[in-house]
Design a protein around this motif. Structure first.
Motif, PDB file in Angstrom:
ATOM      1  N   GLN A   1       0.843  -1.206   0.000  1.00  0.00           N
ATOM      2  CA  GLN A   1       0.000   0.000   0.000  1.00  0.00           C
ATOM      3  C   GLN A   1       0.876   1.254   0.000  1.00  0.00           C
ATOM      4  OE1 GLN A   1      -3.422   0.770   0.077  1.00  0.00           O
ATOM      5  NE2 GLN A   1      -3.738  -1.361  -0.501  1.00  0.00           N
ATOM      6  N   MET A   2       1.935   1.241   0.798  1.00  0.00           N
ATOM      7  CA  MET A   2       2.802   2.421   0.901  1.00  0.00           C
ATOM      8  C   MET A   2       3.604   2.648  -0.370  1.00  0.00           C
ATOM      9  SD  MET A   2       4.050   2.688   4.827  1.00  0.00           S
ATOM     10  CE  MET A   2       4.441   0.992   5.116  1.00  0.00           C
ATOM     11  N   ARG A   3       3.959   1.579  -1.053  1.00  0.00           N
ATOM     12  CA  ARG A   3       4.705   1.732  -2.310  1.00  0.00           C
ATOM     13  C   ARG A   3       3.882   2.469  -3.359  1.00  0.00           C
ATOM     14  NH1 ARG A   3       6.429  -3.766  -0.941  1.00  0.00           N
ATOM     15  NH2 ARG A   3       8.552  -3.594  -0.160  1.00  0.00           N
ATOM     16  N   ASP A   4       2.566   2.443  -3.210  1.00  0.00           N
ATOM     17  CA  ASP A   4       1.677   3.156  -4.138  1.00  0.00           C
ATOM     18  C   ASP A   4       1.502   4.627  -3.778  1.00  0.00           C
ATOM     19  OD1 ASP A   4       1.310   0.861  -5.627  1.00  0.00           O
ATOM     20  OD2 ASP A   4      -0.550   0.304  -4.604  1.00  0.00           O
ATOM     21  N   LEU A   5       2.058   5.049  -2.647  1.00  0.00           N
ATOM     22  CA  LEU A   5       1.961   6.446  -2.220  1.00  0.00           C
ATOM     23  C   LEU A   5       3.221   7.167  -2.683  1.00  0.00           C
ATOM     24  CD1 LEU A   5       0.658   5.768   1.401  1.00  0.00           C
ATOM     25  CD2 LEU A   5      -0.700   6.420  -0.609  1.00  0.00           C
ATOM     26  N   PRO A   6       3.104   8.154  -3.573  1.00  0.00           N
ATOM     27  CA  PRO A   6       4.278   8.728  -4.239  1.00  0.00           C
ATOM     28  C   PRO A   6       5.327   9.350  -3.315  1.00  0.00           C
ATOM     29  CG  PRO A   6       2.306  10.033  -4.690  1.00  0.00           C
ATOM     30  CD  PRO A   6       1.859   8.790  -3.982  1.00  0.00           C
ATOM     31  N   ASP A   7       4.942   9.916  -2.197  1.00  0.00           N
ATOM     32  CA  ASP A   7       5.914  10.612  -1.349  1.00  0.00           C
ATOM     33  C   ASP A   7       6.504   9.740  -0.254  1.00  0.00           C
ATOM     34  OD1 ASP A   7       5.512  12.929  -2.821  1.00  0.00           O
ATOM     35  OD2 ASP A   7       3.872  13.598  -1.532  1.00  0.00           O
ATOM     36  N   VAL A   8       5.950   8.562  -0.032  1.00  0.00           N
ATOM     37  CA  VAL A   8       6.382   7.718   1.077  1.00  0.00           C
ATOM     38  C   VAL A   8       7.565   6.849   0.638  1.00  0.00           C
ATOM     39  CG1 VAL A   8       5.688   5.920   2.698  1.00  0.00           C
ATOM     40  CG2 VAL A   8       4.073   7.728   2.103  1.00  0.00           C
ATOM     41  N   THR A   9       8.684   6.982   1.363  1.00  0.00           N
ATOM     42  CA  THR A   9       9.890   6.210   1.045  1.00  0.00           C
ATOM     43  C   THR A   9      10.383   5.366   2.216  1.00  0.00           C
ATOM     44  OG1 THR A   9      11.299   8.076   1.665  1.00  0.00           O
ATOM     45  CG2 THR A   9      10.660   7.914  -0.666  1.00  0.00           C
ATOM     46  N   ILE A  10       9.816   5.598   3.402  1.00  0.00           N
ATOM     47  CA  ILE A  10      10.248   4.895   4.609  1.00  0.00           C
ATOM     48  C   ILE A  10       9.030   4.291   5.298  1.00  0.00           C
ATOM     49  CG2 ILE A  10      11.292   5.174   6.910  1.00  0.00           C
ATOM     50  CD1 ILE A  10      12.787   7.623   5.709  1.00  0.00           C
ATOM     51  N   ALA A  11       9.155   3.035   5.701  1.00  0.00           N
ATOM     52  CA  ALA A  11       8.141   2.387   6.535  1.00  0.00           C
ATOM     53  C   ALA A  11       8.674   2.355   7.958  1.00  0.00           C
ATOM     54  CB  ALA A  11       7.864   0.978   6.041  1.00  0.00           C
ATOM     55  N   ARG A  12       7.853   2.767   8.911  1.00  0.00           N
ATOM     56  CA  ARG A  12       8.257   2.809  10.311  1.00  0.00           C
ATOM     57  C   ARG A  12       7.164   2.159  11.147  1.00  0.00           C
ATOM     58  NH1 ARG A  12       9.979   8.518  11.675  1.00  0.00           N
ATOM     59  NH2 ARG A  12      11.805   7.855  10.508  1.00  0.00           N
ATOM     60  N   LEU A  13       7.557   1.619  12.285  1.00  0.00           N
ATOM     61  CA  LEU A  13       6.577   1.067  13.218  1.00  0.00           C
ATOM     62  C   LEU A  13       7.168   1.022  14.613  1.00  0.00           C
ATOM     63  CD1 LEU A  13       7.672  -2.085  13.721  1.00  0.00           C
ATOM     64  CD2 LEU A  13       6.585  -2.431  11.524  1.00  0.00           C
ATOM     65  N   GLY A  14       6.305   0.919  15.591  1.00  0.00           N
ATOM     66  CA  GLY A  14       6.715   0.703  16.974  1.00  0.00           C
ATOM     67  C   GLY A  14       6.429  -0.750  17.298  1.00  0.00           C
ATOM     68  N   ALA A  15       7.468  -1.537  17.499  1.00  0.00           N
ATOM     69  CA  ALA A  15       7.310  -2.976  17.709  1.00  0.00           C
ATOM     70  C   ALA A  15       7.384  -3.321  19.190  1.00  0.00           C
ATOM     71  CB  ALA A  15       8.405  -3.741  16.971  1.00  0.00           C
ATOM     72  N   GLN A  16       6.458  -4.162  19.639  1.00  0.00           N
ATOM     73  CA  GLN A  16       6.597  -4.696  20.979  1.00  0.00           C
ATOM     74  C   GLN A  16       7.911  -5.472  21.006  1.00  0.00           C
ATOM     75  OE1 GLN A  16       3.093  -6.789  22.273  1.00  0.00           O
ATOM     76  NE2 GLN A  16       1.764  -5.033  21.852  1.00  0.00           N
ATOM     77  N   THR A  17       8.668  -5.294  22.069  1.00  0.00           N
ATOM     78  CA  THR A  17      10.013  -5.850  22.146  1.00  0.00           C
ATOM     79  C   THR A  17      10.052  -7.347  21.838  1.00  0.00           C
ATOM     80  OG1 THR A  17      10.673  -4.109  23.676  1.00  0.00           O
ATOM     81  CG2 THR A  17      12.030  -6.081  23.649  1.00  0.00           C
ATOM     82  N   HIS A  18       9.055  -8.087  22.284  1.00  0.00           N
ATOM     83  CA  HIS A  18       9.050  -9.536  22.031  1.00  0.00           C
ATOM     84  C   HIS A  18       8.898  -9.863  20.546  1.00  0.00           C
ATOM     85  CE1 HIS A  18       4.799 -10.200  21.055  1.00  0.00           C
ATOM     86  NE2 HIS A  18       4.562  -9.210  21.880  1.00  0.00           N
ATOM     87  N   ALA A  19       8.460  -8.890  19.731  1.00  0.00           N
ATOM     88  CA  ALA A  19       8.231  -9.132  18.301  1.00  0.00           C
ATOM     89  C   ALA A  19       9.360  -8.611  17.408  1.00  0.00           C
ATOM     90  CB  ALA A  19       6.907  -8.487  17.879  1.00  0.00           C
ATOM     91  N   LEU A  20      10.479  -8.186  17.988  1.00  0.00           N
ATOM     92  CA  LEU A  20      11.578  -7.631  17.184  1.00  0.00           C
ATOM     93  C   LEU A  20      12.034  -8.602  16.096  1.00  0.00           C
ATOM     94  CD1 LEU A  20      13.856  -5.801  19.781  1.00  0.00           C
ATOM     95  CD2 LEU A  20      12.379  -4.771  18.049  1.00  0.00           C
ATOM     96  N   GLY A  21      12.216  -9.850  16.427  1.00  0.00           N
ATOM     97  CA  GLY A  21      12.679 -10.837  15.450  1.00  0.00           C
ATOM     98  C   GLY A  21      11.717 -10.995  14.285  1.00  0.00           C
ATOM     99  N   PHE A  22      10.429 -10.973  14.575  1.00  0.00           N
ATOM    100  CA  PHE A  22       9.400 -11.050  13.532  1.00  0.00           C
ATOM    101  C   PHE A  22       9.586  -9.919  12.522  1.00  0.00           C
ATOM    102  CE2 PHE A  22       5.247  -9.303  12.212  1.00  0.00           C
ATOM    103  CZ  PHE A  22       4.784 -10.359  11.438  1.00  0.00           C
ATOM    104  N   TYR A  23       9.729  -8.690  13.011  1.00  0.00           N
ATOM    105  CA  TYR A  23       9.866  -7.537  12.118  1.00  0.00           C
ATOM    106  C   TYR A  23      11.233  -7.506  11.433  1.00  0.00           C
ATOM    107  CZ  TYR A  23       5.438  -5.829  13.879  1.00  0.00           C
ATOM    108  OH  TYR A  23       4.110  -5.708  14.192  1.00  0.00           O
TER     109      TYR A  23
END
Length: 140
Positions: free
Chosen positions: A92-114
């Motif tokens: 979805q973000m790749r279709d947004l012309p100005d968006v070049t970075i994906a960011r998120l706040g990950a729960q610490t236990h999920a770091l490996g998943f991300y």
């Protein structure tokens, strides 16, 4: 069973899924879970067959698309649905012309998943709704 993920205007179903995961399971206060970003965010809804099973939202802030409120119902965890949901958000973000970075706040236990999805943690650990998190990002 057919899995599908789509952009949605069905905020009610997204909020119901988030209530089950964040408020009921993780004890996040409702006033912290629902916010004004829901009004302008891009919402994704994931289905297993006809059953809503997960959701995520994207909040656009300049060149950054922030993926948040990512949740998958307990009975679908470990099925790959969470990864599919993140990949759908990245598409979805790749279709947004100005968006070049994906960011998120990950729960610490999920770091490996991300990390397996190409995200890298930065900054210090912090508490969000009483749950330890790290900020993570990746280029689109």
């Amino acid at each position: 069973m057919t899995r599908w993920i789509a952009k949605t205007c069905d905020l009610e179903t997204c909020l119901l899924l988030r209530r089950k995961v964040f408020i009921d399971e993780q004890n996040v206060p409702e006033e912290e879970e629902v916010d004004t970003y829901d009004e302008t965010a891009i919402h994704l809804l994931a289905f297993e067959g006809d059953t809503p099973a997960g959701t995520a939202r994207i909040v656009v802030q300049g060149e950054v698309g922030k993926i948040g409120r990512v949740c998958v119902l307990k009975e679908y965890r470990g099925s790959g649905l969470g990864a599919d949901l993140i990949n759908a958000a990245l598409e979805q973000m790749r279709d947004l012309p100005d968006v070049t970075i994906a960011r998120l706040g990950a729960q610490t236990h999920a770091l490996g998943f991300y990390e397996r999805l190409g995200f890298a943690a930065f900054g210090d650990e912090y508490l969000d709704a009483g749950i330890p998190h790290f900020d993570m990002e990746r280029a689109l």
